[in-house]
Enzyme design. Structure first.
Site, PDB file in Angstrom:
ATOM      1  N   ARG A   1     -75.750  -2.532   5.241  1.00  0.00           N
ATOM      2  CA  ARG A   1     -77.204  -2.742   5.294  1.00  0.00           C
ATOM      3  C   ARG A   1     -77.535  -4.226   5.169  1.00  0.00           C
ATOM      4  O   ARG A   1     -78.579  -4.682   5.619  1.00  0.00           O
ATOM      5  CB  ARG A   1     -77.925  -1.941   4.195  1.00  0.00           C
ATOM      6  CG  ARG A   1     -79.419  -2.227   4.122  1.00  0.00           C
ATOM      7  CD  ARG A   1     -80.247  -1.111   3.501  1.00  0.00           C
ATOM      8  NE  ARG A   1     -79.682  -0.590   2.276  1.00  0.00           N
ATOM      9  CZ  ARG A   1     -79.706  -1.219   1.091  1.00  0.00           C
ATOM     10  NH1 ARG A   1     -80.284  -2.407   0.974  1.00  0.00           N
ATOM     11  NH2 ARG A   1     -79.151  -0.676   0.042  1.00  0.00           N
TER      12      ARG A   1
ATOM     13  N   TYR B   1     -98.922   0.077  23.017  1.00  0.00           N
ATOM     14  CA  TYR B   1     -98.138   1.315  22.952  1.00  0.00           C
ATOM     15  C   TYR B   1     -98.799   2.253  21.925  1.00  0.00           C
ATOM     16  O   TYR B   1     -99.244   1.791  20.861  1.00  0.00           O
ATOM     17  CB  TYR B   1     -96.703   0.977  22.548  1.00  0.00           C
ATOM     18  CG  TYR B   1     -95.861   2.181  22.226  1.00  0.00           C
ATOM     19  CD1 TYR B   1     -95.546   3.108  23.204  1.00  0.00           C
ATOM     20  CD2 TYR B   1     -95.399   2.397  20.934  1.00  0.00           C
ATOM     21  CE1 TYR B   1     -94.781   4.229  22.897  1.00  0.00           C
ATOM     22  CE2 TYR B   1     -94.636   3.507  20.625  1.00  0.00           C
ATOM     23  CZ  TYR B   1     -94.335   4.418  21.602  1.00  0.00           C
ATOM     24  OH  TYR B   1     -93.587   5.519  21.306  1.00  0.00           O
TER      25      TYR B   1
ATOM     26  N   ASP C   1     -95.414  -8.104  22.398  1.00  0.00           N
ATOM     27  CA  ASP C   1     -94.499  -7.015  22.730  1.00  0.00           C
ATOM     28  C   ASP C   1     -94.204  -7.160  24.221  1.00  0.00           C
ATOM     29  O   ASP C   1     -95.074  -6.931  25.060  1.00  0.00           O
ATOM     30  CB  ASP C   1     -95.156  -5.667  22.399  1.00  0.00           C
ATOM     31  CG  ASP C   1     -94.213  -4.489  22.636  1.00  0.00           C
ATOM     32  OD1 ASP C   1     -93.337  -4.597  23.510  1.00  0.00           O
ATOM     33  OD2 ASP C   1     -94.379  -3.448  21.962  1.00  0.00           O
TER      34      ASP C   1
ATOM     35  N   LYS D   1     -85.705   0.934  25.550  1.00  0.00           N
ATOM     36  CA  LYS D   1     -86.113   1.005  26.946  1.00  0.00           C
ATOM     37  C   LYS D   1     -85.079   0.289  27.832  1.00  0.00           C
ATOM     38  O   LYS D   1     -83.975   0.757  27.965  1.00  0.00           O
ATOM     39  CB  LYS D   1     -87.527   0.448  27.079  1.00  0.00           C
ATOM     40  CG  LYS D   1     -88.504   0.953  25.982  1.00  0.00           C
ATOM     41  CD  LYS D   1     -88.781   2.449  26.070  1.00  0.00           C
ATOM     42  CE  LYS D   1     -89.501   3.032  24.858  1.00  0.00           C
ATOM     43  NZ  LYS D   1     -90.736   2.407  24.442  1.00  0.00           N
TER      44      LYS D   1
HETATM   45  C1  LIG Z   1     -91.545   2.552  23.240  1.00  0.00           C
HETATM   46  C2  LIG Z   1     -92.316   1.359  22.863  1.00  0.00           C
HETATM   47  C3  LIG Z   1     -92.397   0.923  21.533  1.00  0.00           C
HETATM   48  C4  LIG Z   1     -91.762   1.700  20.389  1.00  0.00           C
HETATM   49  O1  LIG Z   1     -90.387   1.680  20.484  1.00  0.00           O
HETATM   50  P1  LIG Z   1     -89.425   2.845  19.880  1.00  0.00           P
HETATM   51  O2  LIG Z   1     -88.085   2.312  20.174  1.00  0.00           O
HETATM   52  O3  LIG Z   1     -89.782   4.111  20.586  1.00  0.00           O
HETATM   53  O4  LIG Z   1     -89.725   2.926  18.415  1.00  0.00           O
HETATM   54  C5  LIG Z   1     -93.085  -0.242  21.262  1.00  0.00           C
HETATM   55  N1  LIG Z   1     -93.686  -0.946  22.250  1.00  0.00           N
HETATM   56  C6  LIG Z   1     -93.647  -0.546  23.543  1.00  0.00           C
HETATM   57  C7  LIG Z   1     -94.336  -1.366  24.578  1.00  0.00           C
HETATM   58  C8  LIG Z   1     -92.974   0.609  23.893  1.00  0.00           C
HETATM   59  O5  LIG Z   1     -92.957   1.008  25.177  1.00  0.00           O
END
Ligand SMILES: *Cc1c(COP(=O)(O)O)cnc(C)c1O
Length: 407
Positions: free
Chosen positions: A75, A133, A198, A223
């Protein structure tokens, strides 16, 4: 409290090209180890040879430091995760990167770090630009972290700032409408307040927000970075000071990334530029065909909207990306029928995988967003979002066309 500077220190000059950095980043110690493939260190704990050498404090760990002696406990530090982080920072051109167990764990940690920076116990305020998101919107609107949120339009950032504003948070291209925010303009309005971008939809292949002054660049690595639909992860590219705070929070809260997941992310980086550019060709093809389809009332794809959006895209993106959204005439029933009728595309949330995914944001990813906010930001009942994969666009269009015929 205002900070001395919101400008990040990007590591300049990035001498090698993106493709080369994607292949070689984070592999610096492999030669000395005598291995060629990335090693996976699954140890949860490590031998502590002597207590004098094991006196590792939080500050040392926060600096990413894992004294040559021993990492002690996974951790606190894991070499497989650290290699991926090094490679990823190289792609965004930032000093550091810090990886988390999911994109939402990363967003939560950034908000906690911003809160720490305003000082313990002091009120903390964040300015957020919609759309975001669904999970991020929900986290901010829920008040769970005790942070006061002002929702602003991209041109209203300056007016929304307060003396206790700790962070401006935005997405570009935004999930799910693909709307763009001018990064230079947003950073200028934010002044000394750090901006978190983001950048999940763009990946480091198409956009590097730190070069436009974003202090914190966040990705849901679930993603494109994972790219194969088999990893949940998040990663934040940033400067040394933010990375310190984020690592401390990760040690304390345990928002860690598993080394097997870090290995998969790192293993996929060399093909990231190829995957993104190839899928982008497919997305451009589909966007063009959707525009001409009689049952489609609007197509959302970077640069397709106003001339202003096209100018923003040119200025900060190297391409339009692989995700698009469109409205079907006939509202929810029609959109639901399209989603149920595709045969090649997978009706599923998430994005950035090798296969094409189609989903209905209002009913799925953005269901948790207040109805009024959904309406104001174009997340309507007729909207479908498509994440284009690596299939032949001819086959993808044939599938979408037969699904649209059933509306
Ligand atoms: C999917 C997504 C998130 C969250 O990510 P997770 O890995 O599902 O927790 C945050 N921002 C965007 C733009 C996303 O598409």
């Amino acid at each position: 409290m205002f900070f001395e500077t919101a400008m990040p220190k990007t590591v300049e000059p990035m001498k090698l090209s993106l493709e080369t950095r994607a292949v070689h980043g984070g592999r610096e110690d492999l030669h000395d180890m005598g291995v060629h493939a990335l090693p996976i260190d699954l140890s949860s704990t490590y031998r502590v040879p002597d207590l004098a050498a094991a006196g590792i404090d939080l500050e040392t760990l926060a600096s990413g430091g894992h004294p040559a002696t021993t990492p002690i406990y996974s951790r606190l530090h894991n070499p497989t995760v650290a290699r991926f982080e090094k490679a990823f920072a190289g792609l965004e051109g930032t000093e550091e990167a810090v990886a988390f167990g999911s994109g939402m764990a990363a967003v939560t940690s950034v908000l906690m770090a911003a809160r720490q920076r305003t000082g313990n116990g002091k009120p903390c305020h964040v300015v957020a630009i919609r759309p975001l998101y669904g999970g991020t919107d929900h986290l901010l609107a829920s008040g769970l972290l005790g942070i006061d949120v002002s929702w602003a339009r991209p041109d209203g950032i300056r007016r929304a700032l307060r003396s206790e504003t700790a962070l401006v948070i935005l997405e570009t291209p935004a999930n799910p409408t693909l709307s763009l925010v001018d990064l230079d303009e947003a950073v200028e309005q934010a002044g000394t307040v750090p901006v978190m971008v983001d950048s999940t939809f763009a990946t480091p292949v198409l956009q590097n927000p730190a070069r436009h002054g974003a202090a914190v660049v966040l990705h849901s690595a679930t993603k494109f970075i994972g790219g194969h639909g088999d990893v949940l992860a998040g990663v934040v590219a940033t400067d040394v000071e933010w990375a310190r705070e984020l690592r401390k929070i990760r040690v304390i809260t345990g928002n860690v990334l598993h080394p097997l997941a870090a290995y998969l992310l790192h293993r996929g980086l060399p093909t990231l530029p190829l995957r993104v550019r190839h899928a982008q060709q497919g997305a451009e093809e589909l966007a063009g065909r959707l525009l001409r389809h009689p049952r489609v009332t609007a197509v959302h794809y970077p640069g397709l909207g106003s001339s202003l959006e096209a100018a923003i895209m040119k200025k900060q993106m190297k391409g339009k990306g692989t995700i698009l959204a469109f409205n079907v005439s006939g509202g929810f029933a029609a959109a639901a029928r399209v989603m149920a009728s595709v045969e090649l595309m997978t009706p599923a949330v998430s994005l950035g995988s090798v296969d094409t995914l189609i989903q209905h944001p209002a009913a799925l990813t953005h269901r948790v967003v207040e109805e009024g906010a959904r309406r104001e930001n174009g997340i309507s009942e007729s909207l479908l979002r498509v994440s284009v994969g690596l299939e032949d666009p001819v086959d993808l269009w044939a599938d979408l066309e037969q699904a649209l015929e059933r509306v």
